[in-house]
Scaffold this motif. Structure first.
Motif, short mmCIF file in Angstrom:
data_model
loop_
_atom_site.label_atom_id
_atom_site.label_comp_id
_atom_site.label_asym_id
_atom_site.label_seq_id
_atom_site.Cartn_x
_atom_site.Cartn_y
_atom_site.Cartn_z
N GLU A 25 0.81 -1.21 0.00
CA GLU A 25 0.00 0.00 0.00
C GLU A 25 0.84 1.26 0.00
O GLU A 25 0.53 2.24 -0.69
CB GLU A 25 -0.94 -0.01 1.21
CG GLU A 25 -1.82 1.24 1.29
CD GLU A 25 -2.66 1.28 2.55
OE1 GLU A 25 -3.69 1.98 2.54
OE2 GLU A 25 -2.30 0.60 3.54
N THR A 52 -5.52 0.16 3.83
CA THR A 52 -5.94 0.57 5.17
C THR A 52 -6.48 2.00 5.16
O THR A 52 -7.01 2.47 6.17
CB THR A 52 -4.77 0.49 6.16
OG1 THR A 52 -3.71 1.37 5.73
CG2 THR A 52 -4.24 -0.94 6.25
N LYS A 53 -6.36 2.66 3.99
CA LYS A 53 -6.95 3.99 3.82
C LYS A 53 -7.24 4.19 2.33
O LYS A 53 -6.70 3.47 1.48
CB LYS A 53 -6.00 5.08 4.32
CG LYS A 53 -4.67 5.14 3.59
CD LYS A 53 -3.80 6.26 4.16
CE LYS A 53 -2.47 6.32 3.40
NZ LYS A 53 -1.60 7.41 3.93
N ALA A 54 -8.10 5.13 2.04
CA ALA A 54 -8.47 5.38 0.65
C ALA A 54 -7.25 5.80 -0.16
O ALA A 54 -6.38 6.53 0.31
CB ALA A 54 -9.54 6.46 0.59
N ASP A 74 -9.57 -3.96 -1.26
CA ASP A 74 -9.82 -2.58 -0.83
C ASP A 74 -10.38 -2.47 0.58
O ASP A 74 -10.39 -1.39 1.16
CB ASP A 74 -10.73 -1.85 -1.84
CG ASP A 74 -12.13 -2.44 -1.90
OD1 ASP A 74 -12.61 -3.02 -0.91
OD2 ASP A 74 -12.77 -2.30 -2.96
N GLN A 75 -10.90 -3.56 1.14
CA GLN A 75 -11.46 -3.57 2.49
C GLN A 75 -12.49 -2.45 2.72
O GLN A 75 -12.54 -1.81 3.77
CB GLN A 75 -10.35 -3.48 3.55
CG GLN A 75 -9.36 -4.63 3.46
CD GLN A 75 -8.53 -4.81 4.70
OE1 GLN A 75 -8.66 -5.83 5.38
NE2 GLN A 75 -7.70 -3.85 5.02
N LEU A 77 -12.63 0.41 1.08
CA LEU A 77 -12.07 1.74 0.83
C LEU A 77 -11.92 1.98 -0.66
O LEU A 77 -11.86 1.04 -1.46
CB LEU A 77 -10.71 1.87 1.52
CG LEU A 77 -10.72 1.68 3.04
CD1 LEU A 77 -9.31 1.51 3.57
CD2 LEU A 77 -11.41 2.87 3.72
N SER A 78 -11.82 3.23 -1.04
CA SER A 78 -11.66 3.58 -2.46
C SER A 78 -10.24 3.24 -2.91
O SER A 78 -9.26 3.68 -2.31
CB SER A 78 -11.92 5.08 -2.67
OG SER A 78 -13.25 5.40 -2.31
N SER A 79 -10.15 2.49 -3.99
CA SER A 79 -8.84 2.08 -4.50
C SER A 79 -8.46 2.81 -5.78
O SER A 79 -7.28 2.96 -6.09
CB SER A 79 -8.83 0.57 -4.76
OG SER A 79 -9.85 0.22 -5.67
N GLY A 99 -15.42 -1.41 -1.97
CA GLY A 99 -15.16 0.03 -1.92
C GLY A 99 -15.79 0.78 -3.07
O GLY A 99 -16.01 0.24 -4.15
#
Length: 394
Positions: A25, A52-54, A74-75, A77-79, A99
């Motif tokens: 990441e 872990t964050k966008a 993406d869990q 989140l925006s990828s 996400g």
């Protein structure tokens, strides 16, 4: 107390011919920065990793791929996020999760191997699925005002596709399938367009409130598993279908199926295998011809617009099963005739292949409007197979 300084990254030194390989990441974030600064244009993901964050916004054009089949989780989140009118991101990478990915401006181009959970197209954002590409969205797709979809290949979505004040263009190349494997709902002035000669597929299509399904030059055909629904809850903002053939169409109040002649669609008849008129309008003008294997009308109207009574009229040709239990037929003249008729003229309007009581039913509920005084008009049934308009001098 001084904090230990952050060790400089070696990622910029790993750029080779504009290509940067990444494994995690942190490197993904930095790789996007390198793209935005113009130092790289290809990001190659060579190891799977989780967000872990966008992810940061792509502000310049790039290619996001994986040379060995790796992916991003993406869990939620925006990828993938795009900004910039000239930004184009080619995607041939799998992103797993749920996400929401935004194409705020620019264009996301799906290439073979691409997969995303969800895309939101906003403002001037666009999505392209080129011919020969099979692109999967495991969650959903939504195109809001001024967003655009350009589909030449196959798009697979798990939820209905919403198109609001946006454009959807189906543009097959004639060699590969062009399809959307999901329901499409176009509303609030949206345009669904097919290129001339196109043959495409959607699971289902509903047009609402000022939206249109069209092929502007020539004709195209749109296949679907269920009837294409054309309707509008606002009488002054009808939904329209024109220049497109289909297996089945259902016209509800506020829905119009248009057939025009003397223009880009002249010469080639329109074809709707099964047409249900449940309160809409079948509108024919010029020298247009509409062929239906099956026609059922419970409400609404068939409307013939005669701009020149001396020219060949539009025709509705009913080749098979026909049932009319309601609605009406309307013939609208030009208002003023450039040349009054000097003799009796018969204009065939509705034709059936075999004797059918539908013509008698239509004649009983037919209206004539738009002809000047001094001109006699009326309906005539010929051979119980053709219903036409008679125009004669007064």
């Amino acid at each position: 107390m001084r904090r230990p300084s952050k060790e400089p990254s070696d990622l910029p030194h790993r750029v080779r011919d504009g290509i940067i390989t990444i494994r995690n990441e942190v490197e993904y974030t930095e790789a996007i920065e390198l793209v935005n600064s113009g130092l790289a244009f290809v990001i190659d993901v060579i190891e799977p990793f989780k967000l872990t964050k966008a992810a940061s916004w792509f502000l310049r054009s790039a290619w996001l791929t994986s040379s060995n089949g790796s992916y991003i989780e993406d869990q939620g989140l925006s990828s993938v996020q795009l900004k910039g009118l000239s930004t184009t991101l080619a995607l041939s990478l799998r992103v797993l999760g749920r996400g929401l990915n935004q194409v705020f401006e620019g264009r996301l181009v799906a290439e073979p191997g691409a997969e995303l959970p969800t895309i939101l197209l906003v403002q001037k954002g666009g999505l392209s699925v080129p011919a020969g590409t099979d692109f999967t969205l495991s969650q959903g797709l939504d195109a809001t005002p001024r967003g655009g979809l350009l589909i030449g290949g196959v798009l697979r979505v798990s939820q209905p596709v919403g198109v609001r004040e946006a454009r959807l263009i189906l543009c097959p190349d004639g060699f590969h399938p062009c399809a959307i494997h999901q329901a499409v709902i176009a509303e609030q002035g949206s345009v669904v367009a097919l290129t001339p000669g196109a043959r495409a597929y959607v699971e289902s299509l509903t047009l609402k409130d000022d939206s249109v399904l069209e092929c502007r030059e020539g004709r195209a055909r749109l296949e679907s598993d269920s009837a294409i629904i054309v309707e509008s809850g606002q009488p002054d903002l009808p939904a329209r279908m024109r220049g497109v053939d289909a297996a089945e169409v259902r016209l509800k109040p506020g829905g119009i199926y248009e057939c025009r002649g003397h223009g880009g669609w002249a010469g080639e008849p329109a074809r709707v295998d099964t047409l249900h008129n449940e309160g809409g309008v079948v509108e024919l003008e010029g020298d247009a011809r509409l062929i239906c294997e099956r026609y059922e009308q419970s409400a609404g109207e068939i409307r013939f617009e005669l701009s020149d009574p001396h020219a060949p009229p539009p025709r509705l040709m009913l080749d098979g099963h026909c049932v009319v239990t309601g609605g009406r037929l309307v013939v609208a003249g030009p208002g003023v005739l450039s040349e009054p008729p000097r003799e009796r003229v018969f204009l065939p309007l509705v034709e059936v292949r075999r004797d059918a009581p539908v013509l008698t039913r239509l004649m009983e509920h037919a209206w004539i409007t738009g002809f000047p005084e001094g001109v006699l008009t009326g309906f005539e049934l010929v051979g119980n197979r053709t219903l036409g308009l008679v125009i004669a001098p007064g």
